[in-house]
Design an enzyme around this catalytic site. Structure first.
Site, mmCIF file in Angstrom:
data_model
loop_
_atom_site.group_PDB
_atom_site.id
_atom_site.type_symbol
_atom_site.label_atom_id
_atom_site.label_comp_id
_atom_site.label_asym_id
_atom_site.label_seq_id
_atom_site.Cartn_x
_atom_site.Cartn_y
_atom_site.Cartn_z
ATOM 1 N N ILE A 1 -1.079 5.067 -13.384
ATOM 2 C CA ILE A 1 -0.426 3.773 -13.217
ATOM 3 C C ILE A 1 -0.875 2.816 -14.303
ATOM 4 O O ILE A 1 -0.059 2.161 -14.960
ATOM 5 C CB ILE A 1 -0.726 3.190 -11.823
ATOM 6 C CG1 ILE A 1 -0.144 4.089 -10.739
ATOM 7 C CG2 ILE A 1 -0.169 1.776 -11.702
ATOM 8 C CD1 ILE A 1 -0.551 3.702 -9.331
ATOM 9 N N ASP B 1 -12.585 1.267 -17.490
ATOM 10 C CA ASP B 1 -12.650 2.483 -16.695
ATOM 11 C C ASP B 1 -14.069 3.029 -16.774
ATOM 12 O O ASP B 1 -14.823 2.689 -17.705
ATOM 13 C CB ASP B 1 -11.638 3.516 -17.197
ATOM 14 C CG ASP B 1 -11.203 4.455 -16.087
ATOM 15 O OD1 ASP B 1 -12.067 5.206 -15.578
ATOM 16 O OD2 ASP B 1 -10.022 4.431 -15.702
ATOM 17 N N GLU C 1 -3.597 -2.187 8.266
ATOM 18 C CA GLU C 1 -2.158 -2.384 8.137
ATOM 19 C C GLU C 1 -1.450 -1.963 9.416
ATOM 20 O O GLU C 1 -1.900 -1.024 10.096
ATOM 21 C CB GLU C 1 -1.624 -1.583 6.936
ATOM 22 C CG GLU C 1 -2.235 -2.027 5.610
ATOM 23 C CD GLU C 1 -1.707 -1.235 4.420
ATOM 24 O OE1 GLU C 1 -0.959 -0.258 4.640
ATOM 25 O OE2 GLU C 1 -2.049 -1.595 3.269
ATOM 26 N N HIS D 1 2.797 -3.190 1.426
ATOM 27 C CA HIS D 1 2.436 -1.877 0.872
ATOM 28 C C HIS D 1 3.680 -1.136 0.366
ATOM 29 O O HIS D 1 3.969 0.002 0.767
ATOM 30 C CB HIS D 1 1.728 -1.025 1.924
ATOM 31 C CG HIS D 1 0.851 0.047 1.319
ATOM 32 N ND1 HIS D 1 -0.277 0.530 1.936
ATOM 33 C CD2 HIS D 1 0.950 0.744 0.147
ATOM 34 C CE1 HIS D 1 -0.840 1.461 1.186
ATOM 35 N NE2 HIS D 1 -0.113 1.604 0.092
ATOM 36 N N ILE D 2 4.389 -1.760 -0.551
ATOM 37 C CA ILE D 2 5.651 -1.204 -1.060
ATOM 38 C C ILE D 2 5.543 -0.760 -2.515
ATOM 39 O O ILE D 2 6.551 -0.503 -3.159
ATOM 40 C CB ILE D 2 6.793 -2.239 -0.934
ATOM 41 C CG1 ILE D 2 6.458 -3.517 -1.731
ATOM 42 C CG2 ILE D 2 7.073 -2.555 0.522
ATOM 43 C CD1 ILE D 2 7.611 -4.486 -1.844
ATOM 44 N N GLY D 3 4.315 -0.641 -3.030
ATOM 45 C CA GLY D 3 4.156 -0.287 -4.438
ATOM 46 C C GLY D 3 4.920 0.958 -4.845
ATOM 47 O O GLY D 3 5.554 1.006 -5.894
ATOM 48 N N GLY D 4 4.866 1.995 -4.016
ATOM 49 C CA GLY D 4 5.578 3.233 -4.330
ATOM 50 C C GLY D 4 6.851 3.409 -3.536
ATOM 51 O O GLY D 4 7.415 4.514 -3.501
#
Length: 571
Positions: free
Chosen positions: A314, A333, A421, A451-454
């Protein structure tokens, strides 16, 4: 001078030999680079019984060994047609990788999901063994036609099928692929609590469980479901599953670590623009009938600095999108990673916090990332910066975020994930679920999403196809490619009759291979591959020129070894 020849099979197209019944044994498929239009694809597959059982590890094995697990699955004749020829039966087309046997290695297994390859180790003996260390690209748009007949659970029952329980509204691409193979699929749009999940699995005798991010598969669930063979996570994360208990129980866990990365990256870009222009507040005001045309505190994103924590699938895609819009990109990272474009890796998280106008998080939920951003980290950020979290709910200390937004330290934030959630859609995001929910909802310039990222059609279709393919490979061929808690082991499909595949999960202890090879020593082992991961090792071996009595003899001997976790024979 002696040479060992290793034959590498191409994963592009799966082809099978047509065998006329009755035959005592049948072959699996082989893999060859045949174009879809080739007449050679008009062939069918017949696979006979697959016997599976589990034995309890000896008490002296390892702590946490589970109770005895009942024998689970036998697969009776199943026909798969890979052709759209007019003389072939109609098929259900599903969007999926180009074959069931190959798998992309674009799935990173580091804690930050930051690498693009999976280094694997293991041993290959005899000719034709194929390991899992070759990178393959995934073509999600390829249509994989397939037709399946009913599968039969063990003990042999011609009327029964392999049963799959799919929760949380898994995409229809997965449902179609599993049904096309003869699996009986039971769907539930909601997640299930622990006790309800245990009851459902036991009453249904399910061999496969498919979930997304809400259902928790605990140690108690795993130990209470003796028929379970695998757990399929139709999402990126696997922290909702007790991976170690699953491995010790011989249950492989699969996920889809990259299929929704584009969808999440695009959402972040949208949130960056929306926050910089205060679109959330202006939209809410207009709905309330308030006209508030302002430019103060609204900015272009060109020339601003985007800081990315976690430069995996991502993060790296987001980096390219952000640069194309004129942003400067920095990233942090835990390992050095080659940047895309002109992005720059910084040495410490503190360096990133103090340099970023927008900070976005893309890390897993592990001990090291819990409350990764809290009061101290927010204090290091620029005044008027923006924080975006589409990773995991516990990565950001949300009460600390509330304080920063109300004090004006941060100019805005976007949150898509939360520590707790709701299990279903509806008016459930309240203070009973999270005690700070009402305070969070009252903050200025805050974008809250469920929680709609994907959650795009494209991402869910690719996730469904990818994970369903892993399920079919494991059930039909014993392949663990893509497993997150098992060694990744595969062999090319069986060609000739009279061949049986041993699939043996065992404790990773000294002397196990000596015992197994001693049992197999009187037989012709065509190819063999084994690897280990933590406490668990997994071995595949193809044995030729054996009859049913010899297969039973091998099975009984290996399944009764002290290190046995789970043993299956595919023939």
């Amino acid at each position: 001078m002696e040479f060992t020849v290793i034959e590498l099979a191409s994963p592009r197209i799966t082809r099978s030999l047509s065998l006329a019944p009755p035959l005592p044994l049948a072959s699996l498929t082989d893999t060859h680079p045949i174009e879809p239009s080739s007449p050679k694809m008009n062939r069918s597959l017949t696979k006979l019984d697959i016997n599976t059982t589990r034995m309890t590890p000896a008490p002296t094995s390892i702590p946490g060994a589970t109770r005895p697990r009942q024998a689970s699955v036998t697969i009776s004749p199943i026909a798969i047609n890979l052709s759209g020829h007019p003389n072939s039966p109609p098929f259900t087309a599903a969007t999926s990788p180009p074959n069931l046997y190959g798998r992309s290695f674009e799935a990173a297994r580091s804690p930050t999901a930051a690498t693009d390859d999976i280094p694997t180790s293991g041993s290959i003996s005899n000719q034709g063994g194929v390991g899992s260390g070759t990178a393959r690209s995934r073509t999600s748009s390829t249509i994989f036609p397939q037709v399946g007949k009913a599968l039969t659970p063990f003990p042999l029952d011609p009327s029964a099928k392999i049963r799959c329980l799919l929760l949380e509204n898994v995409n229809t691409s997965a449902v179609e692929m599993l049904k096309a193979q003869g699996f009986e699929v039971v769907e539930n749009k909601a997640s299930l609590g622990e006790e309800e999940l245990i009851r459902t699995l036991n009453e249904g005798g399910f061999q496969a469980l498919g979930i997304r991010s809400k259902t928790k598969v605990t140690k108690k669930v795993i130990e209470s479901a003796p028929s379970l063979l695998l757990i399929a996570c139709f999402c990126i994360g696997t922290n909702q599953v007790d991976l170690s208990t699953a491995a010790r129980s011989g249950i492989a866990v699969f996920n889809s670590p990259f299929a929704n990365s584009r969808s999440v990256a695009e959402l972040v870009i949208g949130e960056v623009i929306a926050l910089s222009r205060q679109l959330g507040d202006r939209s809410r005001e207009m709905r309330d009938g308030i006209w508030n045309k302002v430019s103060k505190g609204c900015w272009e994103i060109r020339g601003k600095t985007l800081g990315i924590v976690g430069y995996g699938h991502i993060g790296s895609q987001l980096s390219v999108l952000a640069e194309s819009m004129g942003m400067n990109v920095l990233y942090y990272d835990v390992i050095p990673i080659m940047p895309l474009g002109t992005a720059t890796q910084v040495e410490t998280l503190s360096d990133l916090l103090s340099s970023s106008d927008f900070l976005t998080l893309h890390v897993p939920e592990i001990a090291e990332t819990t409350n990764l951003i809290s009061h101290a980290e927010i204090a290091q950020m620029k005044d008027g910066a923006y924080l975006i979290n589409n990773a995991r709910g516990k990565v950001v200390d949300l009460p600390a975020l509330v304080d920063a937004l109300k004090s004006g330290k941060l100019a805005g934030a976007a949150v898509d994930v939360y520590p707790h959630e709701p299990k279903a859609n509806g008016p459930h995001f309240d203070d009973q679920l999270n005690p700070w929910a009402s305070e969070l909802r009252s903050c200025p310039n805050l974008l809250l999403t469920p929680h709609i990222g994907g959650s795009t059609e494209e991402a869910q279709r690719m996730i469904g196809a990818e994970v369903a393919s892993a399920v079919l490979r494991f059930i039909n061929y014993g392949s663990t490619l893509g497993a997150v808690n098992f060694p990744e082991v595969t062999l090319r499909p069986i060609l000739q009759e009279g061949t049986v595949r041993l699939c043996h999960a065992h404790l990773n202890q000294p002397g196990v291979l000596k015992i197994v090879n001693g049992i197999l020593g009187e037989h012709n082992v065509e190819k063999q591959f084994t690897d280990s991961k933590g406490d668990i090792a997994y071995l595949l071996a193809d044995i030729v020129d054996v009859d049913e009595a010899e297969i039973k003899e091998i099975y009984d001997a290996i399944s009764k070894t002290r290190s046995n976790v789970a043993t299956r024979m595919l023939f």
